[in-house]
Design a protein around this motif. Structure first.
Motif, PDB file in Angstrom:
ATOM      1  N   ALA A   1       0.826  -1.206   0.000  1.00 13.87           N
ATOM      2  CA  ALA A   1       0.000   0.000   0.000  1.00 13.87           C
ATOM      3  C   ALA A   1       0.863   1.261   0.000  1.00 13.87           C
ATOM      4  O   ALA A   1       0.502   2.270  -0.619  1.00 13.87           O
ATOM      5  N   MET A   2       2.004   1.209   0.648  1.00  7.88           N
ATOM      6  CA  MET A   2       2.874   2.381   0.661  1.00  7.88           C
ATOM      7  C   MET A   2       3.498   2.636  -0.710  1.00  7.88           C
ATOM      8  O   MET A   2       3.703   3.781  -1.107  1.00  7.88           O
ATOM      9  N   PHE A   3       3.804   1.575  -1.451  1.00  9.33           N
ATOM     10  CA  PHE A   3       4.254   1.758  -2.829  1.00  9.33           C
ATOM     11  C   PHE A   3       3.151   2.388  -3.680  1.00  9.33           C
ATOM     12  O   PHE A   3       3.411   3.221  -4.544  1.00  9.33           O
ATOM     13  N   ALA A   4       1.910   1.979  -3.420  1.00  2.14           N
ATOM     14  CA  ALA A   4       0.794   2.383  -4.262  1.00  2.14           C
ATOM     15  C   ALA A   4       0.236   3.754  -3.927  1.00  2.14           C
ATOM     16  O   ALA A   4      -0.371   4.399  -4.788  1.00  2.14           O
ATOM     17  N   ASP A   5       0.429   4.219  -2.685  1.00  4.19           N
ATOM     18  CA  ASP A   5      -0.272   5.430  -2.254  1.00  4.19           C
ATOM     19  C   ASP A   5       0.615   6.266  -1.342  1.00  4.19           C
ATOM     20  O   ASP A   5       0.950   5.853  -0.224  1.00  4.19           O
ATOM     21  N   THR A   6       0.994   7.438  -1.808  1.00  2.00           N
ATOM     22  CA  THR A   6       1.903   8.301  -1.046  1.00  2.00           C
ATOM     23  C   THR A   6       1.230   8.981   0.142  1.00  2.00           C
ATOM     24  O   THR A   6       1.911   9.663   0.923  1.00  2.00           O
TER      25      THR A   6
ATOM     26  N   LEU B   1       8.055  -7.866  -0.761  1.00  2.00           N
ATOM     27  CA  LEU B   1       7.582  -7.535  -2.099  1.00  2.00           C
ATOM     28  C   LEU B   1       6.683  -8.644  -2.621  1.00  2.00           C
ATOM     29  O   LEU B   1       6.927  -9.823  -2.365  1.00  2.00           O
ATOM     30  N   GLY B   2       5.660  -8.260  -3.378  1.00  2.00           N
ATOM     31  CA  GLY B   2       4.825  -9.216  -4.079  1.00  2.00           C
ATOM     32  C   GLY B   2       4.944  -9.020  -5.578  1.00  2.00           C
ATOM     33  O   GLY B   2       5.646  -8.125  -6.054  1.00  2.00           O
ATOM     34  N   LYS B   3       4.241  -9.841  -6.336  1.00  2.00           N
ATOM     35  CA  LYS B   3       4.311  -9.746  -7.797  1.00  2.00           C
ATOM     36  C   LYS B   3       3.866  -8.370  -8.293  1.00  2.00           C
ATOM     37  O   LYS B   3       4.425  -7.843  -9.250  1.00  2.00           O
ATOM     38  N   SER B   4       2.864  -7.807  -7.637  1.00  2.00           N
ATOM     39  CA  SER B   4       2.362  -6.505  -8.088  1.00  2.00           C
ATOM     40  C   SER B   4       3.357  -5.383  -7.807  1.00  2.00           C
ATOM     41  O   SER B   4       3.213  -4.278  -8.339  1.00  2.00           O
ATOM     42  N   ASP B   5       4.366  -5.651  -6.974  1.00  2.00           N
ATOM     43  CA  ASP B   5       5.362  -4.632  -6.635  1.00  2.00           C
ATOM     44  C   ASP B   5       6.642  -4.752  -7.460  1.00  2.00           C
ATOM     45  O   ASP B   5       7.561  -3.940  -7.307  1.00  2.00           O
TER      46      ASP B   5
ATOM     47  N   GLY C   1       9.315  -4.303 -10.150  1.00  2.00           N
ATOM     48  CA  GLY C   1       9.622  -3.178 -11.020  1.00  2.00           C
ATOM     49  C   GLY C   1       9.399  -1.825 -10.385  1.00  2.00           C
ATOM     50  O   GLY C   1       9.667  -0.796 -11.016  1.00  2.00           O
ATOM     51  N   ARG C   2       8.910  -1.797  -9.131  1.00  2.00           N
ATOM     52  CA  ARG C   2       8.718  -0.512  -8.465  1.00  2.00           C
ATOM     53  C   ARG C   2      10.074   0.082  -8.076  1.00  2.00           C
ATOM     54  O   ARG C   2      11.047  -0.636  -7.849  1.00  2.00           O
ATOM     55  N   GLY C   3      10.109   1.387  -7.973  1.00  2.00           N
ATOM     56  CA  GLY C   3      11.320   2.069  -7.557  1.00  2.00           C
ATOM     57  C   GLY C   3      11.491   2.041  -6.048  1.00  2.00           C
ATOM     58  O   GLY C   3      10.924   1.193  -5.352  1.00  2.00           O
ATOM     59  N   ALA C   4      12.248   2.997  -5.554  1.00  2.00           N
ATOM     60  CA  ALA C   4      12.542   3.055  -4.130  1.00  2.00           C
ATOM     61  C   ALA C   4      11.341   3.562  -3.334  1.00  2.00           C
ATOM     62  O   ALA C   4      10.450   4.232  -3.854  1.00  2.00           O
ATOM     63  N   LEU C   5      11.341   3.217  -2.048  1.00  2.00           N
ATOM     64  CA  LEU C   5      10.352   3.737  -1.105  1.00  2.00           C
ATOM     65  C   LEU C   5      11.112   4.594  -0.102  1.00  2.00           C
ATOM     66  O   LEU C   5      11.916   4.085   0.692  1.00  2.00           O
TER      67      LEU C   5
ATOM     68  N   GLN D   1      14.638  -8.040  -0.607  1.00  2.00           N
ATOM     69  CA  GLN D   1      14.435  -7.131  -1.738  1.00  2.00           C
ATOM     70  C   GLN D   1      13.629  -5.910  -1.324  1.00  2.00           C
ATOM     71  O   GLN D   1      13.906  -4.784  -1.769  1.00  2.00           O
ATOM     72  N   PHE D   2      12.616  -6.118  -0.456  1.00  2.00           N
ATOM     73  CA  PHE D   2      11.844  -4.983   0.034  1.00  2.00           C
ATOM     74  C   PHE D   2      12.738  -4.070   0.864  1.00  2.00           C
ATOM     75  O   PHE D   2      12.727  -2.838   0.688  1.00  2.00           O
ATOM     76  N   TRP D   3      13.523  -4.644   1.751  1.00  2.00           N
ATOM     77  CA  TRP D   3      14.431  -3.865   2.585  1.00  2.00           C
ATOM     78  C   TRP D   3      15.375  -3.024   1.723  1.00  2.00           C
ATOM     79  O   TRP D   3      15.628  -1.852   2.024  1.00  2.00           O
ATOM     80  N   ASP D   4      15.877  -3.616   0.671  1.00  2.00           N
ATOM     81  CA  ASP D   4      16.824  -2.906  -0.195  1.00  2.00           C
ATOM     82  C   ASP D   4      16.179  -1.741  -0.939  1.00  2.00           C
ATOM     83  O   ASP D   4      16.880  -0.842  -1.416  1.00  2.00           O
ATOM     84  N   LYS D   5      14.863  -1.763  -1.074  1.00  2.00           N
ATOM     85  CA  LYS D   5      14.159  -0.659  -1.739  1.00  2.00           C
ATOM     86  C   LYS D   5      13.845   0.497  -0.786  1.00  2.00           C
ATOM     87  O   LYS D   5      13.364   1.540  -1.208  1.00  2.00           O
TER      88      LYS D   5
END
Length: 359
Positions: free
Chosen positions: A215-220, A233-237, A239-243, A266-270
């Protein structure tokens, strides 16, 4: 073991053990903040998706005099929940929140925090943290996600039972849409004009932690996130950039965590903004919510093997697990939504020797 099956088995033991007293009431520790807690449940309808939700608001109250205490789980939902397992005599009718209490508008604009529960759970499972945060001056919105929630009660006593989704990535996509719809509704839910919509945070457990991350990737609009044993990270995430907004990743050894799950790494690294990785020595996956009280109460009577009990709730004392739930989310949201720095987030604490830190 399936969450609902195990929890209900625990509750059955509690009821049987207390049969001479006719009933037993499940009750969480009182919140430690300075404010009394009000709460109200609301049905929301997303006509665009043909979907309805139930949420609860938890908030600091001006007064609670003469008002009823809110149940941990609504009556019809609790009855349905227990009837399927043949359980009677259990009361899930007590929290520290008072139904319909007026909000304390003298506190000014308050940060808003959303909560998403784990798979096969319900918004009830986050009650302990929600009422604690409310007692410290936050508004908390707990969300039920129908059809993957264990059971949801709608107005009039209508109950919708859940079922385990086979595609968790798709379940998170649906949940994120739920979260964004709730965010859209916050202005109309703010009857007292007390929500600070520039200071919104979110936390969740297990699948709810994954939902928080996605949700944080999707909504600022979500400015800070706290993931209890499940943020990844999930499949829908892909290719997303950094958070670049603050996030806490909490791991337990039973779930695998960052050391064993590349999707968590991978999520941590973003995370390119403020970030903190907490490990809790001795904790299990179900040490992160109200489960930790229910499961440990029934463990001996259930005759659980040591390894099975440790897999569920670890070896951490229940009091210390509850202390973590009480202090760390509050410290995080205080620092990142109120600009009140906390020593708990900077270094190990003598009060919590089991907590490991990584920045």
């Amino acid at each position: 073991m399936k969450r609902t099956t195990f929890l209900l088995a625990c509750l059955l033991v509690l009821v049987t053990a207390c049969s001479e007293r006719q009933s037993v009431t499940f009750e969480l520790p009182k919140p430690s903040g300075p404010h009394p807690v009000g709460t109200t449940a609301t049905r929301l309808e997303d006509t665009g998706r043909g979907r309805e939700l139930m949420i609860s608001l938890w908030y600091p109250a001006k007064t609670t005099a003469g008002l009823p205490v809110a149940p941990w789980m609504p009556k019809a939902a609790a009855e349905h929940y227990m009837r399927d397992q043949g359980i009677t005599g259990l009361r899930l009718d007590r929290t520290s929140g008072y139904e319909g209490a007026p909000m304390d508008t003298g506190l000014g604009k308050l940060p808003v925090i959303l909560y998403s529960p784990g798979l096969d759970a319900s918004r009830s499972y986050g009650t302990g943290v929600a009422q604690e945060l409310a007692s410290r001056g936050f508004v908390v919105v707990t969300i039920d996600h129908p059809y993957d929630a264990a059971v949801v009660e709608f107005p009039g006593g209508r109950v919708v039972a859940g079922k385990q989704p086979t595609d968790l990535d798709q379940a998170v996509v649906v949940r994120v849409a739920d979260v964004r719809f709730v965010l859209d509704q916050l202005p109309s839910l703010d009857k007292a004009g007390s929500f600070d919509l520039e200071r919104i945070g979110m936390f969740g457990h297990s699948l709810g932690a994954w939902t928080t991350a996605s949700a944080m990737f999707a909504d600022t609009r979500i400015k800070a996130g706290f993931g209890l044993d499940g943020a990844k990270l999930g499949k829908s995430d892909e290719g997303r950039g950094a958070l670049d907004r603050p996030f806490v990743v909490v791991d337990t050894t039973g779930k695998g965590g960052m050391d064993k799950n590349p999707l968590v790494r991978q999520f941590w690294d973003k995370l390119t903004g403020w970030r903190l990785h907490l490990t809790i020595k001795g904790a299990g996956h179900n040490s992160m919510g109200d489960d930790v009280v229910l499961i440990r109460l029934a463990a001996a009577q259930l005759g659980l093997e040591k390894a099975e009990l440790e897999e569920l709730v670890g070896t951490i004392p229940v009091e210390q697990a509850l202390a973590f739930q009480r202090e760390y989310p509050a410290a995080f949201f205080d620092e990142h939504l109120r600009s009140h720095p906390s020593a708990l987030l900077k270094a190990p604490s003598a009060q919590f020797p089991e907590i490991g830190y990584q920045r």
